[in-house]
Scaffold this motif. Sequence first.
Motif, PDB file in Angstrom:
ATOM      1  N   VAL A   3      42.951 -11.643 -17.235  1.00 44.42           N
ATOM      2  CA  VAL A   3      42.254 -10.253 -15.915  1.00 44.42           C
ATOM      3  C   VAL A   3      43.615  -9.718 -15.077  1.00 44.42           C
ATOM      4  O   VAL A   3      43.857  -8.811 -15.023  1.00 44.42           O
ATOM      5  N   GLY A  24      47.773  -7.304 -12.013  1.00 44.07           N
ATOM      6  CA  GLY A  24      46.102  -7.447 -11.680  1.00 44.07           C
ATOM      7  C   GLY A  24      45.028  -6.395 -10.755  1.00 44.07           C
ATOM      8  O   GLY A  24      45.896  -4.952 -11.271  1.00 44.07           O
ATOM      9  N   SER A  27      40.874  -6.089  -6.501  1.00 45.20           N
ATOM     10  CA  SER A  27      40.681  -7.765  -6.538  1.00 45.20           C
ATOM     11  C   SER A  27      40.370  -8.524  -6.646  1.00 45.20           C
ATOM     12  O   SER A  27      40.095 -10.348  -6.009  1.00 45.20           O
ATOM     13  N   ASN A  28      41.666  -8.947  -7.029  1.00 42.50           N
ATOM     14  CA  ASN A  28      42.378 -10.218  -6.638  1.00 42.50           C
ATOM     15  C   ASN A  28      43.667  -9.727  -6.304  1.00 42.50           C
ATOM     16  O   ASN A  28      43.814 -10.512  -5.421  1.00 42.50           O
ATOM     17  N   THR A  70      49.506  -4.145  -6.590  1.00 38.80           N
ATOM     18  CA  THR A  70      47.967  -5.256  -7.541  1.00 38.80           C
ATOM     19  C   THR A  70      49.811  -5.523  -8.354  1.00 38.80           C
ATOM     20  O   THR A  70      48.450  -6.223  -9.183  1.00 38.80           O
ATOM     21  N   TRP A  92      43.055 -15.677  -6.053  1.00 40.30           N
ATOM     22  CA  TRP A  92      41.061 -15.283  -6.633  1.00 40.30           C
ATOM     23  C   TRP A  92      40.809 -13.988  -7.273  1.00 40.30           C
ATOM     24  O   TRP A  92      41.646 -12.774  -6.650  1.00 40.30           O
ATOM     25  N   ASP A  93      39.567 -13.801  -7.638  1.00 37.34           N
ATOM     26  CA  ASP A  93      39.090 -12.440  -8.093  1.00 37.34           C
ATOM     27  C   ASP A  93      38.061 -12.224  -6.893  1.00 37.34           C
ATOM     28  O   ASP A  93      36.594 -13.163  -7.413  1.00 37.34           O
ATOM     29  N   SER A  95      35.636  -9.920  -6.542  1.00 33.12           N
ATOM     30  CA  SER A  95      34.577  -9.323  -7.836  1.00 33.12           C
ATOM     31  C   SER A  95      33.560 -10.572  -8.411  1.00 33.12           C
ATOM     32  O   SER A  95      32.699 -10.666  -8.882  1.00 33.12           O
TER      33      SER A  95
END
Lengths: 110, 118
Positions: A3, A24, A27-28, A70, A92-93, A95
């Motif tokens: 990811v 990334g 979401s992260n 990101t 941490w993600d 999603s």
Amino acid sequence: QSVLTQPPSVSAAPGQKVTISCSGGISNIGNNHVHWFQQLPGTAPKLLIRDTSKRPSGIPDRFSGSKSGTSATLVITGLRTGDEADYYCAAWDNSLSSGVFGGGTKLTVL
Amino acid sequence: EVQLVQSGAEVKKPGESLKISCKGSGYSFTNFWIGWVRQMPGKGLEWMGIIYPSDSDTRYSPSFQGQVSISVDKSISTAYLQWTSLKASDIGMYYCTRGRDQVEFDYWGQGTLITVSS
């Protein structure tokens, strides 16, 4: 396919500076802290940078971290042969509701 | 001194079950997450899952959900990673880690090497 995307390898001469990127998404990295780990050959990983830019006790100030949007970056200055290792970013993600690591970057000090 | 001591290397056959352990010491075991990270031979780190010993709150990566189970016995400061039916693709080094949060892993165990072969 990780990811978080890192370059597979980087290299530089002793004493020089190297940057390792970690790309990334929203979401992260975009909404969470990034942590960096160093894994010397044959050993367990070690926390190098926490909360995007903070150094744990005992980590020299040659190592620094930052983030923009990101993407995150690890910078190592004053390279030493002992810095040859694999470096991983992690976050941490939201999603996935899971932690994720980058694929890792092998640093060679020429 | 904070320490995470993992159980020893294992050689198992496909289809066998396995439970490996990670004993924490030198800190308040119930106040930090315990994470599990896989590293297959020659590959990178994979976040498998975490557990909070105080209340056994457990999270799994989608990649590992249903494939492994994470548990804890806080009375003996020990966390576990368990398989009910190993596959050849489960080979690798498995690290337990102490987490200040779900990803900030500040201490690592020495790793447990798992070999699965018929």
